[in-house]
Design an enzyme around this catalytic site. Structure first.
Site, PDB file in Angstrom:
ATOM      1  CE  LYS A 105       6.761 -12.170   0.151  1.00 21.54           C
ATOM      2  NZ  LYS A 105       6.154 -11.559  -1.027  1.00 21.54           N
ATOM      3  CG  HIS A 106       7.928  -4.676  -1.234  1.00 21.11           C
ATOM      4  ND1 HIS A 106       6.648  -4.475  -0.775  1.00 21.11           N
ATOM      5  CD2 HIS A 106       8.496  -3.441  -1.302  1.00 21.11           C
ATOM      6  CE1 HIS A 106       6.462  -3.183  -0.579  1.00 21.11           C
ATOM      7  NE2 HIS A 106       7.562  -2.526  -0.881  1.00 21.11           N
ATOM      8  CD  GLU A 138      -7.676  -3.346   8.267  1.00 21.48           C
ATOM      9  OE1 GLU A 138      -7.175  -4.466   8.461  1.00 21.48           O
ATOM     10  OE2 GLU A 138      -7.002  -2.308   8.104  1.00 21.48           O
ATOM     11  CB  CYS A 187      -2.734  -0.106   8.828  1.00 28.53           C
ATOM     12  SG  CYS A 187      -1.262   0.917   8.859  1.00 28.53           S
ATOM     13  CD  GLU A 210       1.677  -0.609  10.934  1.00 30.73           C
ATOM     14  OE1 GLU A 210       0.476  -0.909  11.178  1.00 30.73           O
ATOM     15  OE2 GLU A 210       2.051  -0.080   9.891  1.00 30.73           O
ATOM     16  CG  LEU A 211      -0.020  -7.032  12.830  1.00 27.93           C
ATOM     17  CD1 LEU A 211      -0.413  -8.162  13.760  1.00 27.93           C
ATOM     18  CD2 LEU A 211       0.742  -7.551  11.622  1.00 27.93           C
ATOM     19  CG  ASN A 254      -0.447  -0.136   2.503  1.00 21.89           C
ATOM     20  OD1 ASN A 254       0.727  -0.467   2.658  1.00 21.89           O
ATOM     21  ND2 ASN A 254      -1.251   0.102   3.512  1.00 21.89           N
ATOM     22  N   GLY A 257       1.471  -5.683   7.735  1.00 19.74           N
ATOM     23  CA  GLY A 257       0.514  -6.401   6.894  1.00 19.74           C
ATOM     24  C   GLY A 257      -0.714  -6.777   7.692  1.00 19.74           C
ATOM     25  CB  SER A 258      -3.416  -9.134   6.987  1.00 20.13           C
ATOM     26  OG  SER A 258      -2.724 -10.368   6.911  1.00 20.13           O
ATOM     27  CB  SER A 298       3.971 -10.886  -5.395  1.00 20.85           C
ATOM     28  OG  SER A 298       4.472 -11.842  -4.518  1.00 20.85           O
TER      29      SER A 298
END
Ligand SMILES: O=CCCCC(=O)O
Length: 457
Positions: free
Chosen positions: A154-155, A361, A262, A228-229, A131, A206-207, A157
């Site tokens: 690891k970004h 969410e 987020c 950081e979710l 994002n 991420g999630s 994809s």
């Protein structure tokens, strides 16, 4: 296996990348560990100079980098340019402050000398989302490198082009080889990286589901994590709020990055007496933003990042309408037969306990409106969530707003009369299902260090 980058404006393939093999992953980790042998002892002046140079390179290449984001995940150019600028600022911030934050701290004991020093850990794996393809990485990377760690990225994809561009930027800035490397891998291979003994810690944005998975594996190997979710940030609009202003800020926050953030405002908790008036203005503000081609200068909102994410969001909207929510704005896919990922800004009102949106969410341009009897009820609803990332309260009574923010709202960042945002100078992170640990500021740079006691008799 290959990794594909697809344009969310039209579904066209941008590029296919071949995935790093097991051998390549192991080699990159080994090279990172070798680079760390020197990097950990590199003095702060040199690290600061490299970060300042990185800021320069980012600014020189900002148009190209913003265009890459527009292409890969639909971020409008003007927002991409702002994002690159924020990355440059965080590099400069840690260049200026990193040494001070990690200075030895003497502690008086019966020893002739005792103190705390902060030593780097080694290689940190960063698992990052699409994002804010540059900002999310630099938010971790600037303090991480300044602390003397090496990093593997690891970004997501769909933003592999952005991930590789970050590697190029650092190279151009003069960072030694392998201090920072991008892994071109799918999520399935993350466990292989975590289990390598040369990888000492993991940071993930991420999630909540992804965070739990990574934390579980890292914990089984006793590796430190920062997570950081997700979040479903409540924005409380109280009886005495400046409604015109609050509606403007609420719409702005809900539509940050097309709602895919987020810390975007997600739940709007309105004290009943102002609900009708607020909603009238809020609807206007939500409708004003221009949706269009991310490359057009006037565009505020591009497509969402992927069609599957857009479809999932639309399904959530339909499920909530089915459960009794009212759709005040939007609620549909424009040109539903097209191959794009656009979604219309949407407002759902009348969200109540028992409806999916009360707990879930919604990661896109959909505002959820809750009705509260009074201030106490608004606070109760705000805290009735498994998340705890950010929150904001709007009131002309600043002292009472501050009291609510400081003492009564359960979240990592609570703002009064403005939107929740990250700032290099302030710690950033959540509680509960929104994760743990902090990024940015003094706390951020101290997450991935060995807080070492030195005691000399
Ligand atoms: O999805 C999370 C977005 C965080 C953006 C920020 O750090 O400002």
């Amino acid at each position: 296996m290959s990794i594909k980058s697809v344009n969310p404006v039209n579904g066209k393939l941008i590029k296919t990348y071949s995935e790093d093999s097991e051998k390549v992953i192991a080699k990159k980790i080994k090279l990172g560990a070798r680079a760390w042998e020197d990097w950990q002892f590199t003095d702060f002046d040199l690290k600061a100079a490299l970060l300042n140079k990185t800021a320069e390179v980012l600014r020189e290449r900002k148009k190209e980098l913003a265009a890459l984001m527009a292409l890969e995940m639909g971020k409008p150019l003007k927002s991409g340019l702002e994002e690159v600028e924020k990355c440059a600022k965080v590099c400069e911030y840690y260049a200026a402050n990193g040494e001070k934050f990690l200075k030895d701290e003497p502690v008086e004991t019966e020893a002739s000398k005792s103190y705390v020093c902060f030593r780097p850990l080694g290689i940190v794996l960063a698992v990052m989302p699409w994002n804010f393809p540059f900002w999310q990485v630099f938010r971790f990377l600037a303090p991480g490198l300044m602390a003397g760690n090496c990093a593997l990225l690891k970004h997501s994809s769909n933003v592999t082009g952005c991930a590789l561009a970050i590697e190029e930027v650092l190279k151009e800035a003069g960072f030694p080889d392998h201090v920072f490397q991008t892994l071109v891998i799918s999520s399935k291979r993350v466990n292989q990286v975590i289990e390598n003994p040369l990888v000492k810690a993991v940071t993930l944005t991420g999630s909540t589901g992804a965070g739990i998975q990574v934390a579980r594996q890292a914990a089984s190997l006793l590796k430190k994590t920062v997570l950081e979710l997700g979040g479903s940030d409540p924005y409380l609009v109280l009886e005495d709020a400046d409604l015109e202003y609050a509606a403007e800020i609420c719409a702005q926050s809900r539509l940050i990055n097309n709602g895919q953030s987020c810390i975007a405002a997600k739940r709007f908790i309105l004290v009943r007496s102002i609900e009708k008036k607020f909603l009238k203005i809020f609807k206007e503000k939500m409708s004003e933003k221009k949706t269009g081609d991310p490359f057009a200068p006037q565009t505020d909102l591009g497509p969402m990042a992927r069609t599957d994410l857009r479809d999932e969001l639309h399904q959530q909207v339909l499920d909530n309408i089915q459960a009794g929510a009212k759709c005040l704005l939007g609620g549909y896919i424009p040109d539903p037969k097209g191959k794009h990922a656009y979604y219309i800004p949407t407002i759902l009102t009348g969200i109540k306990k028992g409806m999916p949106a009360y707990t879930e969410e919604l990661f896109g341009p959909v505002a959820l409106v809750f009705s509260a009897k009074n201030t106490a009820d608004a606070i109760r609803i705000a805290n009735d969530s498994s998340f705890g990332l950010g929150a904001a309260v709007f009131s002309k009574d600043i002292a009472s707003g501050e009291k609510i923010a400081e003492g009564l709202l359960n979240a990592g960042s609570c703002f009064v009369n403005t939107l929740v945002k990250s700032d290099p100078r302030l710690p950033f992170g959540g509680i509960n299902q929104s994760g743990y640990g902090r990024e940015l500021g003094l706390f951020g740079i101290r997450e991935f260090v060995n807080i070492k006691t030195v005691y000399v008799r």
